[in-house]
Scaffold this motif. Structure first.
Motif, PDB file in Angstrom:
ATOM      1  N   LEU A 274      13.885 -21.052 -10.984  1.00 31.96           N
ATOM      2  CA  LEU A 274      14.364 -20.179  -9.920  1.00 31.96           C
ATOM      3  C   LEU A 274      14.454 -18.750 -10.418  1.00 31.96           C
ATOM      4  N   ALA A 275      13.928 -17.819  -9.619  1.00 29.43           N
ATOM      5  CA  ALA A 275      13.953 -16.406  -9.994  1.00 29.43           C
ATOM      6  C   ALA A 275      14.206 -15.559  -8.751  1.00 29.43           C
ATOM      7  N   LYS A 276      14.901 -14.461  -8.944  1.00 27.25           N
ATOM      8  CA  LYS A 276      15.235 -13.551  -7.840  1.00 27.25           C
ATOM      9  C   LYS A 276      14.189 -12.450  -7.731  1.00 27.25           C
ATOM     10  N   VAL A 277      13.877 -12.050  -6.502  1.00 25.30           N
ATOM     11  CA  VAL A 277      12.931 -10.968  -6.260  1.00 25.30           C
ATOM     12  C   VAL A 277      13.648  -9.631  -6.436  1.00 25.30           C
ATOM     13  N   ASN A 278      13.204  -8.874  -7.430  1.00 24.61           N
ATOM     14  CA  ASN A 278      13.786  -7.551  -7.675  1.00 24.61           C
ATOM     15  C   ASN A 278      13.211  -6.493  -6.751  1.00 24.61           C
ATOM     16  N   VAL A 279      11.896  -6.595  -6.502  1.00 23.14           N
ATOM     17  CA  VAL A 279      11.238  -5.544  -5.738  1.00 23.14           C
ATOM     18  C   VAL A 279      10.019  -6.103  -5.011  1.00 23.14           C
ATOM     19  N   VAL A 280       9.805  -5.640  -3.787  1.00 22.95           N
ATOM     20  CA  VAL A 280       8.566  -5.899  -3.065  1.00 22.95           C
ATOM     21  C   VAL A 280       7.810  -4.579  -3.030  1.00 22.95           C
ATOM     22  N   LYS A 281       6.643  -4.564  -3.649  1.00 22.22           N
ATOM     23  CA  LYS A 281       5.906  -3.318  -3.871  1.00 22.22           C
ATOM     24  C   LYS A 281       4.537  -3.379  -3.202  1.00 22.22           C
ATOM     25  N   GLN A 282       4.312  -2.518  -2.257  1.00 22.25           N
ATOM     26  CA  GLN A 282       3.021  -2.437  -1.561  1.00 22.25           C
ATOM     27  C   GLN A 282       2.142  -1.400  -2.250  1.00 22.25           C
ATOM     28  N   THR A 283       0.940  -1.794  -2.664  1.00 22.47           N
ATOM     29  CA  THR A 283      -0.032  -0.841  -3.199  1.00 22.47           C
ATOM     30  C   THR A 283      -1.159  -0.706  -2.169  1.00 22.47           C
ATOM     31  N   THR A 284      -2.215  -0.054  -2.545  1.00 21.70           N
ATOM     32  CA  THR A 284      -3.314   0.150  -1.599  1.00 21.70           C
ATOM     33  C   THR A 284      -3.986  -1.152  -1.178  1.00 21.70           C
ATOM     34  N   SER A 285      -3.888  -2.187  -2.037  1.00 19.01           N
ATOM     35  CA  SER A 285      -4.604  -3.422  -1.711  1.00 19.01           C
ATOM     36  C   SER A 285      -3.778  -4.690  -1.895  1.00 19.01           C
ATOM     37  N   THR A 286      -2.584  -4.578  -2.462  1.00 17.61           N
ATOM     38  CA  THR A 286      -1.817  -5.767  -2.840  1.00 17.61           C
ATOM     39  C   THR A 286      -0.343  -5.583  -2.501  1.00 17.61           C
ATOM     40  N   VAL A 287       0.297  -6.700  -2.139  1.00 17.62           N
ATOM     41  CA  VAL A 287       1.750  -6.717  -2.019  1.00 17.62           C
ATOM     42  C   VAL A 287       2.288  -7.517  -3.201  1.00 17.62           C
ATOM     43  N   PHE A 288       3.011  -6.840  -4.075  1.00 17.00           N
ATOM     44  CA  PHE A 288       3.597  -7.496  -5.250  1.00 17.00           C
ATOM     45  C   PHE A 288       5.023  -7.920  -4.950  1.00 17.00           C
ATOM     46  N   ALA A 289       5.372  -9.133  -5.399  1.00 16.02           N
ATOM     47  CA  ALA A 289       6.763  -9.566  -5.421  1.00 16.02           C
ATOM     48  C   ALA A 289       7.159  -9.630  -6.892  1.00 16.02           C
ATOM     49  N   GLY A 290       7.959  -8.643  -7.316  1.00 17.51           N
ATOM     50  CA  GLY A 290       8.367  -8.576  -8.713  1.00 17.51           C
ATOM     51  C   GLY A 290       9.696  -9.277  -8.922  1.00 17.51           C
ATOM     52  N   ILE A 291       9.728 -10.254  -9.848  1.00 11.11           N
ATOM     53  CA  ILE A 291      10.918 -11.085 -10.023  1.00 11.11           C
ATOM     54  C   ILE A 291      11.662 -10.775 -11.315  1.00 11.11           C
ATOM     55  N   ASP A 292      12.873 -11.328 -11.428  1.00  9.78           N
ATOM     56  CA  ASP A 292      13.719 -11.068 -12.601  1.00  9.78           C
ATOM     57  C   ASP A 292      13.393 -12.026 -13.743  1.00  9.78           C
ATOM     58  N   SER A 293      12.118 -12.196 -14.001  1.00  7.61           N
ATOM     59  CA  SER A 293      11.642 -13.069 -15.071  1.00  7.61           C
ATOM     60  C   SER A 293      10.235 -12.626 -15.429  1.00  7.61           C
ATOM     61  N   GLY A 294       9.618 -13.367 -16.364  1.00 10.62           N
ATOM     62  CA  GLY A 294       8.268 -13.040 -16.778  1.00 10.62           C
ATOM     63  C   GLY A 294       7.681 -14.185 -17.576  1.00 10.62           C
ATOM     64  N   LYS A 317      11.247 -21.004   6.207  1.00  8.23           N
ATOM     65  CA  LYS A 317      10.518 -21.154   7.469  1.00  8.23           C
ATOM     66  C   LYS A 317       9.976 -19.823   7.990  1.00  8.23           C
ATOM     67  N   GLY A 318       9.986 -18.796   7.137  1.00  6.30           N
ATOM     68  CA  GLY A 318       9.481 -17.492   7.544  1.00  6.30           C
ATOM     69  C   GLY A 318       7.976 -17.470   7.698  1.00  6.30           C
ATOM     70  N   LYS A 319       7.491 -16.446   8.349  1.00  6.39           N
ATOM     71  CA  LYS A 319       6.048 -16.276   8.520  1.00  6.39           C
ATOM     72  C   LYS A 319       5.397 -16.069   7.159  1.00  6.39           C
ATOM     73  N   GLU A 320       4.295 -16.755   6.934  1.00 10.95           N
ATOM     74  CA  GLU A 320       3.631 -16.661   5.637  1.00 10.95           C
ATOM     75  C   GLU A 320       2.839 -15.359   5.531  1.00 10.95           C
ATOM     76  N   ARG A 321       2.937 -14.742   4.365  1.00  6.37           N
ATOM     77  CA  ARG A 321       2.145 -13.563   4.034  1.00  6.37           C
ATOM     78  C   ARG A 321       1.540 -13.779   2.647  1.00  6.37           C
ATOM     79  N   PHE A 322       0.652 -12.872   2.250  1.00  5.71           N
ATOM     80  CA  PHE A 322       0.011 -12.994   0.937  1.00  5.71           C
ATOM     81  C   PHE A 322       0.692 -12.079  -0.066  1.00  5.71           C
ATOM     82  N   TYR A 323       1.060 -12.668  -1.226  1.00  9.80           N
ATOM     83  CA  TYR A 323       1.741 -11.911  -2.267  1.00  9.80           C
ATOM     84  C   TYR A 323       1.123 -12.215  -3.633  1.00  9.80           C
ATOM     85  N   SER A 324       1.196 -11.242  -4.513  1.00  8.11           N
ATOM     86  CA  SER A 324       0.973 -11.482  -5.934  1.00  8.11           C
ATOM     87  C   SER A 324       2.345 -11.456  -6.589  1.00  8.11           C
ATOM     88  N   VAL A 325       2.718 -12.581  -7.187  1.00  8.94           N
ATOM     89  CA  VAL A 325       4.044 -12.701  -7.805  1.00  8.94           C
ATOM     90  C   VAL A 325       3.918 -12.332  -9.278  1.00  8.94           C
TER      91      VAL A 325
END
Length: 408
Positions: A274-294, A317-325
């Motif tokens: 289990l990891a918490k999302v620190n930041v959701v970062k939108q770039t020109t081509s990708t949506v990053f979900a940055g977590i408190d782990s690595g 049950k939220g709407k699905e989107r595409f992310y790079s975690v």
């Protein structure tokens, strides 16, 4: 009681994140599934390969079910003894260790398994009466990632089956007490027929030794990592190998013990990270979900290219989107690329499946980050089985420069 996403969410609130969680019932069900598949074998022994997950509480859970241990270092042997295993229930199968370590382990009374001719000859010359198992490389691979395959011709593991005449000569010259033959074909077995072919090679090798007590077929059973993923058909393997093993025992003239040493099979699917999302970062081509782990906490995707199912348990049950975690390590640190996940917001908790094997056990303090806590879910409750590291843990054993200067 099967774990639910709400249970994981509650545990993350109770114990913080990142967090490793293990489901005791899943471990028990996998152990029982394996023993049931081989119920037609009169003498069966399961040795848990503890390198997959070596927390003492997990070892004690499996010990209570009747499991033995497969260990690869003297430290694992010592952990097994600490967890309550008797020496005769511990197997020691090292690779590339010194004769001195093998002799230290032998003094503890556990079963020695030797995988190279040099050490075999040295040990046999000094300790001809000690019961020894020999690890054979059959040069058969039944599947798996190249980084974790051990059956191929260039593998560092085992004594080549083509060196059997040399091996037999060493045993005859030293008059060693050979009680078992062991093989391992790699991890993630995909083809049962290939495994059965390797078993025939083991049977052929066993015919050269007249006083065996057991045959160890290793493990490497594949577990599913995603929906509709292929896995080893344990029931089919149990049916076919049990029949052939019993036939061999009749031919050999002795009821041998059949041994397996599963690690991933027993604990992988029981684990959640289990990891918490620190930041959701939108770039020109990708949506990053940055977590408190690595990859300091879960290295398998970066190291093996493994796939771990990721679920947003804060918004299942939220709407699905595409992310790079991605993680917080100062290096390329990716868990998943362009993965469909329920909509993620900062502060959400992500759950990684199949985090029971080779996750905490391969964790590090890279970037001077702390290792997370471990929790065992048992009887509908979460039990802390390893505390979250602190700064004191990080500096324990370090000696600062002023102390060195003072000593001079």
């Amino acid at each position: 009681m099967k774990m639910q996403p709400k249970d994981l969410l509650q545990l993350s609130e109770q114990f913080g994140s990142p967090l490793y969680v293990y489901d005791a019932e899943k471990i028990k069900s996998q152990y029982n599934r394996l023993t049931k598949a081989f119920s037609k074998v009169e003498k069966l022994r399961i040795n848990y390969a503890m390198k997959a997950l070596s927390n003492v509480a997990i070892l004690q859970l499996l010990e209570g079910m009747g499991s033995g241990l497969d260990t690869v270092s003297i430290q694992e042997v010592q952990l097994g003894l600490h967890a309550g295993y008797s020496p005769e229930r511990i197997f020691y199968t090292p690779n590339g260790v010194s004769l001195e370590e093998i002799e230290e382990v032998n003094a503890l009374g556990v079963q020695i398994n030797i995988d190279n001719l040099s050490i075999l000859e040295q040990f046999g010359a000094k300790h001809p009466n000690v019961p020894v198992c020999i690890r054979i490389n059959p040069h058969v691979m039944a599947g798996g990632n190249a980084n974790i395959s051990v059956g191929h011709i260039d593998s560092k593991f085992g004594i080549s089956v083509h060196q059997l005449p040399h091996l037999v000569r060493i045993v005859e010259n030293t008059k060693m007490n050979i009680v078992g033959i062991h093989m391992h074909t790699g991890s993630d077995i995909l083809d049962i027929e290939v495994f059965l072919y390797a078993a025939e090679i083991l049977f052929d090798a066993a015919r050269h030794f007249k006083d065996l007590e057991f045959l160890d077929f290793g493990s490497g059973f594949k577990v599913p990592y995603k929906k509709d993923d292929i896995e080893t058909d344990i029931e089919e393997l149990g049916k076919k190998l049990s029949k052939r093993f019993n036939e061999f025992c009749t031919e050999y003239g002795k009821n041998l013990t059949l041994i397996f040493e599963p690690g991933k099979f027993l604990v992988s699917e029981a684990g959640y990270f289990l990891a918490k999302v620190n930041v959701v970062k939108q770039t020109t081509s990708t949506v990053f979900a940055g977590i408190d782990s690595g990859f300091n906490h879960l290295i398998r995707p970066m190291f093996y290219g493994s796939s771990h199912h990721i679920e947003n348990i804060s918004n299942p049950k939220g709407k699905e989107r595409f992310y790079s975690v991605v993680g917080y390590i100062c290096e390329t640190d990716t868990f998943a690329n362009n993965r469909r996940i329920s909509e993620i917001n900062e502060g959400d908790i992500l759950s990684f499946r199949n985090a029971g094997a080779y996750c905490f056990s391969m964790a590090s303090n890279y970037n001077s980050r702390y290792k997370p806590a471990e929790v065992l879910w048992m009887n509908g409750q979460g039990h802390l089985i390893r505390a979250h590291e602190t700064f004191e843990d990080l500096i324990k054993g370090q000696i600062g420069l002023p102390q060195i200067a003072d000593a001079q």
